[in-house]
Scaffold this motif. Structure first.
Motif, mmCIF file in Angstrom:
data_model
loop_
_atom_site.group_PDB
_atom_site.id
_atom_site.type_symbol
_atom_site.label_atom_id
_atom_site.label_comp_id
_atom_site.label_asym_id
_atom_site.label_seq_id
_atom_site.Cartn_x
_atom_site.Cartn_y
_atom_site.Cartn_z
ATOM 1 N N PHE A 1 0.836 -1.202 0.000
ATOM 2 C CA PHE A 1 0.000 0.000 0.000
ATOM 3 C C PHE A 1 0.871 1.253 0.000
ATOM 4 O O PHE A 1 0.659 2.170 -0.794
ATOM 5 C CB PHE A 1 -0.903 -0.033 1.238
ATOM 6 N N ILE A 2 1.860 1.296 0.893
ATOM 7 C CA ILE A 2 2.733 2.467 1.018
ATOM 8 C C ILE A 2 3.488 2.729 -0.277
ATOM 9 O O ILE A 2 3.503 3.866 -0.778
ATOM 10 C CB ILE A 2 3.698 2.305 2.215
ATOM 11 N N HIS B 1 2.867 6.005 -2.669
ATOM 12 C CA HIS B 1 4.014 6.874 -2.974
ATOM 13 C C HIS B 1 4.171 7.019 -4.488
ATOM 14 O O HIS B 1 4.410 8.129 -4.992
ATOM 15 C CB HIS B 1 5.311 6.313 -2.377
ATOM 16 N N ASN B 2 4.045 5.912 -5.203
ATOM 17 C CA ASN B 2 4.170 5.946 -6.667
ATOM 18 C C ASN B 2 3.061 6.777 -7.313
ATOM 19 O O ASN B 2 3.314 7.508 -8.270
ATOM 20 C CB ASN B 2 4.168 4.531 -7.247
ATOM 21 N N ARG C 1 -1.618 13.731 -3.771
ATOM 22 C CA ARG C 1 -0.648 14.847 -3.795
ATOM 23 C C ARG C 1 -0.448 15.533 -2.452
ATOM 24 O O ARG C 1 0.658 15.919 -2.110
ATOM 25 C CB ARG C 1 -1.041 15.871 -4.849
ATOM 26 N N GLY C 2 -1.494 15.686 -1.690
ATOM 27 C CA GLY C 2 -1.401 16.399 -0.422
ATOM 28 C C GLY C 2 -1.037 15.534 0.767
ATOM 29 O O GLY C 2 -0.978 16.030 1.896
ATOM 30 N N LEU C 3 -0.784 14.246 0.548
ATOM 31 C CA LEU C 3 -0.489 13.345 1.663
ATOM 32 C C LEU C 3 1.001 13.338 1.991
ATOM 33 O O LEU C 3 1.836 13.244 1.094
ATOM 34 C CB LEU C 3 -0.938 11.922 1.331
ATOM 35 N N SER C 4 1.308 13.392 3.275
ATOM 36 C CA SER C 4 2.693 13.271 3.716
ATOM 37 C C SER C 4 3.047 11.788 3.814
ATOM 38 O O SER C 4 2.165 10.919 3.751
ATOM 39 C CB SER C 4 2.867 13.925 5.092
ATOM 40 N N ASP C 5 4.319 11.494 4.003
ATOM 41 C CA ASP C 5 4.731 10.102 4.204
ATOM 42 C C ASP C 5 4.033 9.511 5.430
ATOM 43 O O ASP C 5 3.618 8.352 5.411
ATOM 44 C CB ASP C 5 6.246 10.000 4.369
#
Length: 187
Positions: free
Chosen positions: A145-146, A150-151, A169-173
């Motif tokens: 999922f991660i 990220h991709n 786009r607006g999500l942090s790690d």
């Protein structure tokens, strides 16, 4: 096979109904990574059990047509016909869903809040079980999922209509990790 009316015009495309039993036979190569039960054999391989059939269909077509890259799937999907893909999708979608996994309570809480704020359930359904062409996220491997989110966020994995790219786009790690933990906790 197409039906031809009296005037000689093609009027209807006849499609055989998907055959899950045939799909199991056609999935023999898939078992090496996705298992007979549709559970990825390592954390970086997706669980495809109980995925909506249309979601599996679209992903395999994207691999076959070179629109999506990853793990050699392009090569494996290349020889598959649409009928093969429908049958494989019927097989894997009929399997029991992957088990949920417990996670860090703070990440679970944060992930649930992020899912609500970002309206994830409007596409992925209330318990992230997926629907139509939208994949099931419930019970998915957090590692897979991660990486995929990220991709999508970076644009290296393009989604069909841009909806996920915009959402990611607006999500942090940290947001992505929390969403992955929350999704894995669902069944």
């Amino acid at each position: 096979m197409a039906f031809i009316n009296i005037c000689g015009f093609i009027s209807l495309q006849a499609l055989a109904a998907p055959d899950a039993l045939s799909g199991k036979t056609k999935s023999q190569t898939c078992f090496a990574c996705h298992g007979v039960d549709g559970i990825g054999i390592t954390p970086n391989i997706p669980h495809i059990a109980a995925q909506p059939p249309l979601s599996i269909f679209y992903q395999l077509v994207q691999f076959r047509e070179g629109m999506r890259k990853g793990g050699g799937m392009e090569v494996l999907a290349k020889p598959l016909s649409d009928e093969d893909i429908r049958d494989i999708a019927a097989y894997y979608s009929a399997l029991p869903p992957p088990p949920s996994t417990a996670g860090d309570v703070a990440k679970l809480t944060s992930g649930q809040k992020l899912a609500q704020q970002n309206y994830c359930n409007s596409c992925h359904a209330p318990q992230f079980q997926g629907q139509k062409q939208v994949p099931r996220l419930a019970g998915q491997s957090t590692e897979y999922f991660i990486v995929q989110l990220h991709n999508i966020r970076s644009g290296s994995r393009v989604d069909m209509d841009g909806t996920m790219g915009s959402a990611a786009r607006g999500l942090s790690d940290e947001d992505i990790e929390a969403l992955a933990t929350y999704a894995a906790s669902l069944n």
